[in-house]
Design an enzyme around this catalytic site. Structure first.
Site, PDB file in Angstrom:
ATOM      1  N   TRP A  24       0.803  -1.232   0.000  1.00 38.33           N
ATOM      2  CA  TRP A  24       0.000   0.000   0.000  1.00 38.33           C
ATOM      3  C   TRP A  24       0.837   1.284   0.000  1.00 38.33           C
ATOM      4  O   TRP A  24       1.832   1.374   0.725  1.00 38.33           O
ATOM      5  CB  TRP A  24      -0.875  -0.018   1.258  1.00 38.33           C
ATOM      6  CG  TRP A  24      -1.518   1.273   1.597  1.00 38.33           C
ATOM      7  CD1 TRP A  24      -0.998   2.291   2.339  1.00 38.33           C
ATOM      8  CD2 TRP A  24      -2.831   1.704   1.205  1.00 38.33           C
ATOM      9  NE1 TRP A  24      -1.904   3.328   2.438  1.00 38.33           N
ATOM     10  CE2 TRP A  24      -3.042   2.982   1.742  1.00 38.33           C
ATOM     11  CE3 TRP A  24      -3.858   1.125   0.433  1.00 38.33           C
ATOM     12  CZ2 TRP A  24      -4.223   3.695   1.555  1.00 38.33           C
ATOM     13  CZ3 TRP A  24      -5.031   1.829   0.250  1.00 38.33           C
ATOM     14  CH2 TRP A  24      -5.204   3.104   0.808  1.00 38.33           C
ATOM     15  N   ASP A  27      -0.315   9.177   0.591  1.00 35.64           N
ATOM     16  CA  ASP A  27       0.268  10.496   0.276  1.00 35.64           C
ATOM     17  C   ASP A  27       1.756  10.497  -0.079  1.00 35.64           C
ATOM     18  O   ASP A  27       2.560   9.838   0.596  1.00 35.64           O
ATOM     19  CB  ASP A  27       0.169  11.430   1.495  1.00 35.64           C
ATOM     20  CG  ASP A  27      -1.182  11.450   2.142  1.00 35.64           C
ATOM     21  OD1 ASP A  27      -2.094  10.777   1.662  1.00 35.64           O
ATOM     22  OD2 ASP A  27      -1.309  12.149   3.155  1.00 35.64           O
ATOM     23  N   ARG A 148      -2.205  17.914  12.082  1.00 39.46           N
ATOM     24  CA  ARG A 148      -1.258  17.127  11.286  1.00 39.46           C
ATOM     25  C   ARG A 148      -0.778  17.748   9.991  1.00 39.46           C
ATOM     26  O   ARG A 148      -1.212  18.794   9.569  1.00 39.46           O
ATOM     27  CB  ARG A 148      -1.851  15.741  10.993  1.00 39.46           C
ATOM     28  CG  ARG A 148      -3.126  15.700  10.212  1.00 39.46           C
ATOM     29  CD  ARG A 148      -3.528  14.229   9.988  1.00 39.46           C
ATOM     30  NE  ARG A 148      -4.788  14.091   9.317  1.00 39.46           N
ATOM     31  CZ  ARG A 148      -5.960  13.981   9.918  1.00 39.46           C
ATOM     32  NH1 ARG A 148      -6.038  14.013  11.226  1.00 39.46           N
ATOM     33  NH2 ARG A 148      -7.071  13.853   9.212  1.00 39.46           N
ATOM     34  N   ASP A 149       0.139  16.998   9.351  1.00 38.44           N
ATOM     35  CA  ASP A 149       0.639  17.218   7.994  1.00 38.44           C
ATOM     36  C   ASP A 149       1.445  18.517   7.828  1.00 38.44           C
ATOM     37  O   ASP A 149       1.125  19.362   6.985  1.00 38.44           O
ATOM     38  CB  ASP A 149      -0.528  17.176   6.975  1.00 38.44           C
ATOM     39  CG  ASP A 149      -1.334  15.894   7.069  1.00 38.44           C
ATOM     40  OD1 ASP A 149      -0.802  14.904   7.607  1.00 38.44           O
ATOM     41  OD2 ASP A 149      -2.488  15.874   6.598  1.00 38.44           O
ATOM     42  N   TRP A 285     -10.102   8.493  -0.941  1.00 45.15           N
ATOM     43  CA  TRP A 285     -10.342   7.703   0.275  1.00 45.15           C
ATOM     44  C   TRP A 285     -11.655   6.938   0.215  1.00 45.15           C
ATOM     45  O   TRP A 285     -11.833   5.941   0.921  1.00 45.15           O
ATOM     46  CB  TRP A 285     -10.303   8.596   1.519  1.00 45.15           C
ATOM     47  CG  TRP A 285      -8.905   8.885   1.971  1.00 45.15           C
ATOM     48  CD1 TRP A 285      -8.290  10.110   2.024  1.00 45.15           C
ATOM     49  CD2 TRP A 285      -7.929   7.935   2.441  1.00 45.15           C
ATOM     50  NE1 TRP A 285      -7.004   9.974   2.487  1.00 45.15           N
ATOM     51  CE2 TRP A 285      -6.760   8.652   2.749  1.00 45.15           C
ATOM     52  CE3 TRP A 285      -7.934   6.549   2.616  1.00 45.15           C
ATOM     53  CZ2 TRP A 285      -5.599   8.045   3.228  1.00 45.15           C
ATOM     54  CZ3 TRP A 285      -6.777   5.931   3.096  1.00 45.15           C
ATOM     55  CH2 TRP A 285      -5.629   6.683   3.396  1.00 45.15           C
TER      56      TRP A 285
HETATM   57  C1  FRU Z   1      -4.177  12.253   3.883  1.00 46.01           C
HETATM   58  C2  FRU Z   1      -3.893  11.670   5.253  1.00 46.01           C
HETATM   59  C3  FRU Z   1      -3.088  12.627   6.101  1.00 46.01           C
HETATM   60  C4  FRU Z   1      -2.386  11.742   7.058  1.00 46.01           C
HETATM   61  C5  FRU Z   1      -2.112  10.502   6.221  1.00 46.01           C
HETATM   62  C6  FRU Z   1      -2.207   9.209   6.967  1.00 46.01           C
HETATM   63  O1  FRU Z   1      -4.459  11.314   2.909  1.00 46.01           O
HETATM   64  O2  FRU Z   1      -5.105  11.311   5.885  1.00 46.01           O
HETATM   65  O3  FRU Z   1      -3.865  13.639   6.717  1.00 46.01           O
HETATM   66  O4  FRU Z   1      -1.222  12.311   7.550  1.00 46.01           O
HETATM   67  O5  FRU Z   1      -3.076  10.509   5.175  1.00 46.01           O
HETATM   68  O6  FRU Z   1      -1.811   8.131   6.181  1.00 46.01           O
END
Ligand code: FRU
Length: 475
Positions: A24, A27, A148-149, A285
């Site tokens: 898998w 991102d 996050r991110d 998603w």
């Molecule tokens: C986006 C996300 C991010 C997170 C990551 C987890 O696709 O949901 O916000 O950091 O994927 O895999």
């Protein structure tokens, strides 16, 4: 590509889109151009073909087309997973994690555990091959469940690092500043408008020179939004080193890509000739875990060069084009014409698993491009010249691998009776760039075979197409 070692048979790979050596991906993370090579880190499950055990995988490339897989960069830890983030080159060793003569690469990412997300850093002093986790993590912790991110860049006018990071469920980007990548101070918040209903993820802030305004630059804030479906939008405006001021109404939705399968894209940190290059995850998603591929799952999009231009109404429009290096894998050029198309024209296309099409269309009404993959699997690209719309119809029954998949996605195109399209087709994906890069529309598809037939339907039209096979391995 290394062969899959398990007992599951492997699905054929895309020809020129990135996939993990096995299992898998989601991102892209830590995109950086460094010492003549593009590094791609990515959300990866090293143990299975569905989301889980988030780890940073790693690959590098000289041309953004052919990738060399490298060992896992940052593995899942005992008490947390490694979520999305970025990598910067700390050239002056502001973090003191490298040495004066050799600034480290620093990764900033979200450490995720049940009920808690905080920003951590890791660093590499061997050009990104091995990563050390910073001892005093976290570097930024609000004690929140969703935070996050991080995406970081060096802001020259204020001589400090700026981080954009999201509060997903508050629909906000926060900006922080730091002198050393370790101690972060809050600068401002952006977003939180009542019209926002989808969670915010993966922000990125950067500036671009405006193509048709001399000496003018514009700031662009990208975010990925997710609720029923995943998609990306952008805000244009200005950034003064502290806050981002958007130059349009916040409820105006500017989609980065009008298709269903363009998500979590971030730009490369640095690139040759100051180009801004964007790479995304080609999935949604809503059905990502159900993509019907064996032994690997998930692909990256084609890397795209970004631009921006001022429109006649004063707004700013993001421009996208596949990176130039893709032209180097064009093989077997051929041309097709339909000079006086009346009802339809069927072209005997010599097909191949991956192709580029440049099509110029001339019609007062519009046309339908019918890509037929056999066994009733079709993708229809519809241009309605009167309504100024370009749509991708993927409702054909035999493509529906998941109930959320069938859809018709549309984007506006300029008025007029001419339209030029650049279409990239690979096993499992179609990316359309229309109207000189003003519109992009990306979709995955899982058809039983390669393209078999192509037909244009319309009333009165002219069409001219140049086609190439895309094949990095052919001579
Ligand atoms: C986006 C996300 C991010 C997170 C990551 C987890 O696709 O949901 O916000 O950091 O994927 O895999």
């Amino acid at each position: 590509m290394s062969a899959f070692q398990g007992s599951v048979p492997e699905s054929p790979r895309p020809v020129f889109h990135f996939t993990a050596p096995q299992f898998w991906i989601n991102d892209p993370n830590g995109l950086i151009y460094y010492k003549g090579e593009y590094h791609l880190f990515y959300q990866h499950n090293p143990f299975g073909n569905e989301w889980g055990h988030m780890t940073w995988g790693h690959a590098k490339s000289k041309d953004l087309v052919q990738w060399t897989h490298l060992p896992v960069a940052i593995p899942e830890q005992k008490d947390h997973m490694i979520f999305s983030g970025c990598v910067v080159h700390d050239q002056k060793n502001s973090s003191s994690l490298g040495s004066a003569s050799r600034g480290p690469l620093v990764a900033l990412y979200t450490a995720h555990r049940e009920g808690h997300q905080a920003q951590h850093i890791a660093y590499s002093t061997d050009d990104g091959l091995h990563w050390n986790l910073f001892k005093n993590n976290p570097v930024l912790d609000l004690k929140k469940q969703d935070f996050r991110d991080p995406n970081v860049f060096w802001h020259e006018p204020t001589a400090r690092w700026i981080m954009a990071v999201v509060l997903p469920k508050e629909f906000k980007v926060q900006f922080y500043a730091s002198k050393n990548l370790i101690k972060w101070d809050l600068l401002s918040d952006f977003g939180g408008h009542p019209s926002f209903k989808e969670i915010w993820e993966c922000p990125a802030l950067f500036s671009l020179p405006v193509k048709n305004q001399k000496d003018k630059t514009k700031w662009v804030l990208l975010i990925s939004t997710n609720r029923e479906f995943s998609s990306m939008r952008y805000f244009t405006g200005d950034f003064d080193g502290t806050s981002f001021r958007c130059d349009h109404a916040l409820d105006q939705v500017n989609r980065v890509d009008a298709g269903k399968d363009f998500y979590a894209a971030i730009p490369f940190y640095q690139s040759p000739d100051q180009k801004k290059i964007l790479l995304g995850w080609m999935n949604n998603w809503a059905y990502a875990n159900q993509n019907p591929t064996e032994s690997w799952k998930g692909m990256m999009t084609t890397a795209r060069e970004l631009g921006i231009q001022r429109e006649s109404d004063g707004s700013y429009r993001l421009l996208q084009a596949p990176v130039e290096s893709l032209q180097a894998i064009r093989k077997k050029e051929r041309e097709y014409h339909a000079d006086q198309g009346t009802k339809f024209d069927t072209w005997e296309i010599q097909t191949s698993p991956a192709m580029e099409w440049q099509i110029s269309l001339d019609s007062h009404k519009g046309v339908v491009l019918d890509f037929d993959f056999g066994k009733k699997a079709k993708l229809l690209v519809t241009w309605d010249a009167t309504r100024r719309q370009l749509c991708l119809d993927r409702t054909s029954k035999s493509l529906a691998f998941h109930q959320a998949y069938p859809s018709i996605e549309c984007t506006g195109v300029s008025p007029g009776h001419n339209l030029t399209l650049q279409i990239l087709i690979d096993r499992y994906s179609l990316e359309i760039f229309a109207d000189q890069g003003k519109a992009a529309l990306t979709s995955v598809f899982f058809a039983p075979g390669a393209l078999q037939k192509f037909r244009i339907n319309g009333k009165q039209f002219q069409a001219k197409a140049t086609l190439w096979d895309l094949d990095p391995l052919a001579p």
